[in-house]
Design an enzyme around this catalytic site. Structure first.
Site, mmCIF file in Angstrom:
data_model
loop_
_atom_site.group_PDB
_atom_site.id
_atom_site.type_symbol
_atom_site.label_atom_id
_atom_site.label_comp_id
_atom_site.label_asym_id
_atom_site.label_seq_id
_atom_site.Cartn_x
_atom_site.Cartn_y
_atom_site.Cartn_z
ATOM 1 N N ASN A 1 0.867 -1.174 0.000
ATOM 2 C CA ASN A 1 0.000 0.000 0.000
ATOM 3 C C ASN A 1 0.908 1.230 0.000
ATOM 4 O O ASN A 1 1.514 1.552 1.015
ATOM 5 C CB ASN A 1 -0.883 -0.042 1.265
ATOM 6 C CG ASN A 1 -1.665 1.237 1.481
ATOM 7 O OD1 ASN A 1 -1.748 2.084 0.593
ATOM 8 N ND2 ASN A 1 -2.246 1.379 2.665
ATOM 9 N N LYS B 1 0.113 4.244 -0.163
ATOM 10 C CA LYS B 1 -0.511 5.427 0.451
ATOM 11 C C LYS B 1 -0.292 6.643 -0.477
ATOM 12 O O LYS B 1 -0.267 6.461 -1.693
ATOM 13 C CB LYS B 1 0.032 5.649 1.863
ATOM 14 C CG LYS B 1 -0.087 4.371 2.698
ATOM 15 C CD LYS B 1 0.233 4.533 4.140
ATOM 16 C CE LYS B 1 0.081 3.187 4.843
ATOM 17 N NZ LYS B 1 0.347 3.251 6.259
ATOM 18 N N HIS C 1 -9.114 1.165 5.929
ATOM 19 C CA HIS C 1 -7.778 1.363 6.508
ATOM 20 C C HIS C 1 -7.886 2.331 7.691
ATOM 21 O O HIS C 1 -8.677 3.286 7.639
ATOM 22 C CB HIS C 1 -6.828 1.921 5.444
ATOM 23 C CG HIS C 1 -5.411 1.887 5.886
ATOM 24 N ND1 HIS C 1 -4.897 2.841 6.734
ATOM 25 C CD2 HIS C 1 -4.417 1.004 5.659
ATOM 26 C CE1 HIS C 1 -3.630 2.541 6.991
ATOM 27 N NE2 HIS C 1 -3.315 1.433 6.347
ATOM 28 N N GLU D 1 -6.151 4.734 8.565
ATOM 29 C CA GLU D 1 -5.941 6.149 8.215
ATOM 30 C C GLU D 1 -7.225 6.761 7.639
ATOM 31 O O GLU D 1 -7.493 7.941 7.823
ATOM 32 C CB GLU D 1 -4.764 6.281 7.232
ATOM 33 C CG GLU D 1 -3.441 6.065 7.955
ATOM 34 C CD GLU D 1 -2.333 5.464 7.105
ATOM 35 O OE1 GLU D 1 -2.429 5.476 5.871
ATOM 36 O OE2 GLU D 1 -1.353 4.967 7.704
ATOM 37 N N GLU E 1 -4.575 -5.013 11.363
ATOM 38 C CA GLU E 1 -3.575 -3.947 11.409
ATOM 39 C C GLU E 1 -3.698 -3.203 12.731
ATOM 40 O O GLU E 1 -4.490 -2.255 12.842
ATOM 41 C CB GLU E 1 -3.796 -2.974 10.250
ATOM 42 C CG GLU E 1 -3.639 -3.611 8.896
ATOM 43 C CD GLU E 1 -3.097 -2.620 7.879
ATOM 44 O OE1 GLU E 1 -2.038 -2.897 7.307
ATOM 45 O OE2 GLU E 1 -3.701 -1.560 7.695
ATOM 46 N N GLY F 1 3.252 2.249 10.646
ATOM 47 C CA GLY F 1 4.193 3.343 10.373
ATOM 48 C C GLY F 1 4.986 3.781 11.598
ATOM 49 O O GLY F 1 5.623 4.825 11.579
ATOM 50 N N SER G 1 4.196 -2.167 10.172
ATOM 51 C CA SER G 1 5.659 -2.217 10.221
ATOM 52 C C SER G 1 6.251 -3.569 9.812
ATOM 53 O O SER G 1 7.222 -4.031 10.423
ATOM 54 C CB SER G 1 6.156 -1.792 11.605
ATOM 55 O OG SER G 1 5.755 -0.455 11.881
#
Ligand code: PGA
Length: 267
Positions: free
Chosen positions: A10, A12, A103, A105, A174, A180, A220
């Site tokens: 991904n 992003k 996701h 985010e 996740e 991240g 990560s």
């Protein structure tokens, strides 16, 4: 039951056109160097989710390969006056096979709810695109011992009307605190949640569906920790952010999965 490993990148909101092109060149050349692993590499499903403007580029560059292209998000609406949105039907018309939905985010910065993610899943299903639905707890929720409650709520509010015969669904665990941040869930922590998710699917959808569904881990994942995570029984692949931006690291993770794929399918 043999589940293939799925390695999804991904990107992003990263890379420009030239960088995307260079990445794809490097990835294809990098994978070619592992000609002796041809058979093993066939056991790994590689998916790249670039930013929407680069979908055509990545699609063209992967035409001759086994690499699939995915979307990072989709609109919950079918079509119409929704400036900036991308519909599932648009993806379908570009031969997109996968799309991430939910996701963290998107949940955090765009206030997406489980109900929105459910709608997005339906739109993808109508267009025969496999949704990769993300679930996961925040650091605070984990510290308060609420991990399983949070995940159960996400699963039940998103997947309540799954039709086990028709749905091509993937899930991604996740943990928000691992995205991240460089903090990965330990293989034991990840496996525990993956087993919980598979069991939820078994109890609420069906045993066969639970055996067949791919549950990816994301947060990560790097070449240095991919093997120990992917070795786990209920981890069927990885959804990779940071390390998917670097062709060398992404290639290494794909190769690690390829080497493991035989072991996993035999075991
Ligand atoms: P990360 O992102 O690999 O950079 O932690 C994972 C994701 O957001 O899917």
């Amino acid at each position: 039951m043999k589940r293939m490993l799925v390695i999804a990148g991904n990107w992003k909101m990263n890379k420009d056109f030239e960088e995307a092109e260079k990445f794809m060149d490097d990835l294809l050349v990098g994978l070619d160097e592992y000609g002796d692993l041809e058979e093993e590499l066939e056991n790994v499903q590689v998916v790249i989710c670039p930013p929407a403007p680069f979908i055509e580029l990545v699609g063209d560059m992967t035409e001759e390969s086994e690499i699939y292209v995915g979307g990072q998000d989709v609109s919950k609406f079918k079509s119409g006056a929704y400036t900036g949105e991308i519909s599932a039907q648009m993806y379908r018309s570009m031969d997109i096979n996968y799309c991430i939905a939910g996701h963290s985010e998107r949940r955090k910065y765009h206030n997406e709810t489980n109900a929105d993610i459910h709608e997005k899943m339906l739109r993808l299903k109508e267009s025969f695109i496999a949704p990769i639905i993300c679930v996961g707890e925040t650091e605070e929720e984990r510290e308060e011992g609420k991990t399983f409650d949070v995940i159960e709520k996400q699963l039940s509010e998103i997947l309540f009307d799954i039709d086990e015969k028709n749905d091509m669904l993937l899930l991604a665990y996740e943990p928000v605190w691992a995205i991240g941040t460089g903090k990965t869930a330990s293989p034991g922590q990840a496996q525990e949640v993956h087993a919980f998710i598979r069991n939820w699917v078994k109890e609420n959808i069906s045993e066969t569906f639970a055996e067949e569904i791919h549950i990816l881990y994301g947060g990560s994942v790097k070449p240095t920790n991919a093997e120990e995570l992917l070795m786990k029984e209920d981890i069927d692949g990885a959804l990779i952010g940071g390390a998917s931006l670097d062709a060398k690291q992404f290639t290494e993770i794909i190769v690690t999965a390829a080497k493991l794929s035989k072991r996993k399918s035999n075991g």
